[in-house]
Enzyme design. Structure first.
Site, PDB file in Angstrom:
ATOM      1  N   GLU A 149     -24.863 -64.906-111.081  1.00 20.38           N
ATOM      2  CA  GLU A 149     -25.445 -64.669-109.749  1.00 20.38           C
ATOM      3  C   GLU A 149     -26.968 -64.628-109.818  1.00 20.38           C
ATOM      4  O   GLU A 149     -27.649 -65.150-108.940  1.00 20.38           O
ATOM      5  CB  GLU A 149     -24.890 -63.364-109.175  1.00 20.38           C
ATOM      6  CG  GLU A 149     -23.411 -63.487-108.836  1.00 20.38           C
ATOM      7  CD  GLU A 149     -22.731 -62.187-108.434  1.00 20.38           C
ATOM      8  OE1 GLU A 149     -21.609 -62.270-107.932  1.00 20.38           O
ATOM      9  OE2 GLU A 149     -23.305 -61.109-108.637  1.00 20.38           O
ATOM     10  N   ASP A 164     -24.152 -64.753-100.919  1.00 18.14           N
ATOM     11  CA  ASP A 164     -23.360 -63.876-101.779  1.00 18.14           C
ATOM     12  C   ASP A 164     -23.295 -62.482-101.158  1.00 18.14           C
ATOM     13  O   ASP A 164     -24.111 -62.141-100.293  1.00 18.14           O
ATOM     14  CB  ASP A 164     -23.995 -63.807-103.177  1.00 18.14           C
ATOM     15  CG  ASP A 164     -23.014 -63.340-104.249  1.00 18.14           C
ATOM     16  OD1 ASP A 164     -21.888 -62.945-103.911  1.00 18.14           O
ATOM     17  OD2 ASP A 164     -23.387 -63.385-105.444  1.00 18.14           O
ATOM     18  N   GLY A 165     -22.354 -61.709-101.615  1.00 17.76           N
ATOM     19  CA  GLY A 165     -22.244 -60.323-101.181  1.00 17.76           C
ATOM     20  C   GLY A 165     -23.126 -59.423-102.026  1.00 17.76           C
ATOM     21  O   GLY A 165     -23.926 -59.898-102.850  1.00 17.76           O
ATOM     22  N   ALA A 166     -22.993 -58.126-101.817  1.00 16.27           N
ATOM     23  CA  ALA A 166     -23.740 -57.145-102.614  1.00 16.27           C
ATOM     24  C   ALA A 166     -22.957 -55.843-102.623  1.00 16.27           C
ATOM     25  O   ALA A 166     -22.134 -55.599-101.736  1.00 16.27           O
ATOM     26  CB  ALA A 166     -25.125 -56.909-102.016  1.00 16.27           C
ATOM     27  N   ASP A 167     -23.215 -55.027-103.620  1.00 12.89           N
ATOM     28  CA  ASP A 167     -22.606 -53.695-103.651  1.00 12.89           C
ATOM     29  C   ASP A 167     -23.446 -52.701-102.854  1.00 12.89           C
ATOM     30  O   ASP A 167     -22.907 -51.768-102.263  1.00 12.89           O
ATOM     31  CB  ASP A 167     -22.436 -53.239-105.101  1.00 12.89           C
ATOM     32  CG  ASP A 167     -21.509 -54.189-105.851  1.00 12.89           C
ATOM     33  OD1 ASP A 167     -20.365 -54.345-105.407  1.00 12.89           O
ATOM     34  OD2 ASP A 167     -21.955 -54.819-106.823  1.00 12.89           O
ATOM     35  N   LYS A 208     -22.602 -51.239 -96.995  1.00 11.06           N
ATOM     36  CA  LYS A 208     -23.425 -51.628 -98.149  1.00 11.06           C
ATOM     37  C   LYS A 208     -24.902 -51.271 -97.957  1.00 11.06           C
ATOM     38  O   LYS A 208     -25.688 -51.339 -98.887  1.00 11.06           O
ATOM     39  CB  LYS A 208     -23.317 -53.146 -98.380  1.00 11.06           C
ATOM     40  CG  LYS A 208     -21.902 -53.683 -98.521  1.00 11.06           C
ATOM     41  CD  LYS A 208     -21.239 -53.194 -99.785  1.00 11.06           C
ATOM     42  CE  LYS A 208     -19.848 -53.725 -99.999  1.00 11.06           C
ATOM     43  NZ  LYS A 208     -19.755 -55.132-100.260  1.00 11.06           N
ATOM     44  N   SER A 228     -14.995 -60.235-102.576  1.00 12.64           N
ATOM     45  CA  SER A 228     -14.069 -60.336-101.448  1.00 12.64           C
ATOM     46  C   SER A 228     -14.766 -60.842-100.185  1.00 12.64           C
ATOM     47  O   SER A 228     -14.155 -61.553 -99.380  1.00 12.64           O
ATOM     48  CB  SER A 228     -13.411 -58.980-101.196  1.00 12.64           C
ATOM     49  OG  SER A 228     -14.389 -57.982-101.036  1.00 12.64           O
ATOM     50  N   THR A 229     -16.048 -60.498 -99.991  1.00 12.11           N
ATOM     51  CA  THR A 229     -16.763 -61.012 -98.815  1.00 12.11           C
ATOM     52  C   THR A 229     -16.919 -62.528 -98.932  1.00 12.11           C
ATOM     53  O   THR A 229     -16.701 -63.269 -97.956  1.00 12.11           O
ATOM     54  CB  THR A 229     -18.153 -60.336 -98.705  1.00 12.11           C
ATOM     55  OG1 THR A 229     -17.993 -58.927 -98.848  1.00 12.11           O
ATOM     56  CG2 THR A 229     -18.814 -60.645 -97.379  1.00 12.11           C
ATOM     57  N   LYS A 259     -25.861 -55.557-107.546  1.00 13.73           N
ATOM     58  CA  LYS A 259     -24.774 -56.526-107.589  1.00 13.73           C
ATOM     59  C   LYS A 259     -24.113 -56.451-108.967  1.00 13.73           C
ATOM     60  O   LYS A 259     -24.657 -55.907-109.900  1.00 13.73           O
ATOM     61  CB  LYS A 259     -25.311 -57.947-107.349  1.00 13.73           C
ATOM     62  CG  LYS A 259     -25.776 -58.161-105.921  1.00 13.73           C
ATOM     63  CD  LYS A 259     -26.257 -59.570-105.646  1.00 13.73           C
ATOM     64  CE  LYS A 259     -25.335 -60.666-106.080  1.00 13.73           C
ATOM     65  NZ  LYS A 259     -23.970 -60.547-105.571  1.00 13.73           N
TER      66      LYS A 259
HETATM   67  C1  5RP Z   1     -19.910 -59.664-107.735  1.00  9.57           C
HETATM   68  C2  5RP Z   1     -20.830 -59.108-106.726  1.00  9.57           C
HETATM   69  C3  5RP Z   1     -20.311 -58.942-105.340  1.00  9.57           C
HETATM   70  O1  5RP Z   1     -21.140 -59.637-104.466  1.00  9.57           O
HETATM   71  C4  5RP Z   1     -20.286 -57.491-104.978  1.00  9.57           C
HETATM   72  O2  5RP Z   1     -19.527 -56.780-105.958  1.00  9.57           O
HETATM   73  C5  5RP Z   1     -19.685 -57.256-103.591  1.00  9.57           C
HETATM   74  O3  5RP Z   1     -18.326 -57.533-103.601  1.00  9.57           O
HETATM   75  P1  5RP Z   1     -17.415 -57.459-102.317  1.00  9.57           P
HETATM   76  O4  5RP Z   1     -17.814 -58.580-101.406  1.00  9.57           O
HETATM   77  O5  5RP Z   1     -16.006 -57.628-102.861  1.00  9.57           O
HETATM   78  O6  5RP Z   1     -17.596 -56.111-101.670  1.00  9.57           O
HETATM   79  O7  5RP Z   1     -21.967 -58.794-106.981  1.00  9.57           O
HETATM   80  O8  5RP Z   1     -20.459 -59.623-109.041  1.00  9.57           O
END
Ligand code: 5RP
Length: 242
Positions: free
Chosen positions: A115, A93-96, A133, A39-40, A106
């Site tokens: 990724e 990219d984003g991250a969890d 995060k 989503s990010t 991730k």
């Molecule tokens: C996808 C990922 C995403 O970057 C991670 O899940 C973060 O997602 P979001 O931006 O929706 O919080 O690793 O595989």
């Protein structure tokens, strides 16, 4: 609850906008962009689409998922096969989760294998994150591991022996979630990830593991972090956290 989510989405939108501005300023014309999933990143793509004259200067983008591909194509950015790319100056990219060393969990979106490949190829990896995060120690978010289905039972046992609580990922409809490589994902809660590089190396070495969603050996180079103070750069190691 809903207003928390709205606030988080606003932060994701702000960091997506900041990421797009940085990307368009730093990546030279004719180059390929590296674009992640989630989503990010959707906000990043939405922000890139506001600058059609700028984005058409690029050869295209390497995408990490079908969802990202569809969004990039909708705003006129051609998709380039990563095997056709010699140089990838920047991957966003984003991250969890992300810690003070730029190491991440991730794979919440299931795109961890693509990724990791894109992260390996890119010269620079910038993580786009909202303040939720950022963690002292990775592992509150269940660690995703992509596995070949026949190895699921054996890998589950090994994860339990490490103290984890593994579950096979399912879709909201109750079917087993399959990745675009027709593999399964095991999400592992409760792991003590005090040494992310050692754990990544160990799990990577188990037969049947395709990818572990620990990005520690190849961490982010820096992070654009959105919080109460606005969007700020974090360079690693992050002295505010250690
Ligand atoms: C996808 C990922 C995403 O970057 C991670 O899940 C973060 O997602 P979001 O931006 O929706 O919080 O690793 O595989």
């Amino acid at each position: 609850m809903k207003s928390n989510q709205n606030a988080q989405n606003l932060l994701k939108q702000q960091v997506g906008q900041a990421g797009a501005e940085y990307m368009l300023e730093k990546v030279p014309a004719g180059a390929v962009l590296g674009i992640g999933t989630g989503s990010t990143v959707n906000y990043l793509i939405e922000a890139l689409a506001k600058y059609p004259q700028h984005i058409q200067r690029y050869r295209g983008a390497v995408s990490t998922s079908d969802a990202t591909t569809a969004r990039l194509q909708a705003c006129g950015i051609p998709i380039i096969d990563i095997n056709e790319v010699e140089d990838l100056p920047l991957y966003m990219d984003g991250a969890d989760e992300i810690n003070a060393q730029g190491q991440m969990i991730k794979g919440g979106g299931g795109a961890l294998t693509q990724e990791k490949i894109v992260a390996m190829v890119a010269d620079v990896f910038i993580c786009l994150a909202d303040a939720s995060k950022r963690v002292q120690q990775l592992g509150r978010f269940p660690l995703p591991i992509e596995v070949i289905p026949i190895a699921q039972r054996a890998i589950t046992q090994k994860l339990k022996a490490l103290g984890g609580m593994p579950t096979v990922r399912h879709t909201p409809q109750g079917a087993i979630y399959t990745t675009c490589h027709t593999n399964w994902i095991i999400d592992v809660a409760g792991l003590d990830i005090h040494d992310p590089i050692a754990l990544e190396t160990e799990i990577n070495n188990w037969p049947g593991v395709v990818t572990v969603g620990l990005f520690a050996r190849r961490a982010a180079d820096s992070c654009l972090l959105a919080g109460e103070q606005g969007v700020q750069w974090v360079h690693f190691p992050d002295q505010n956290m250690i």
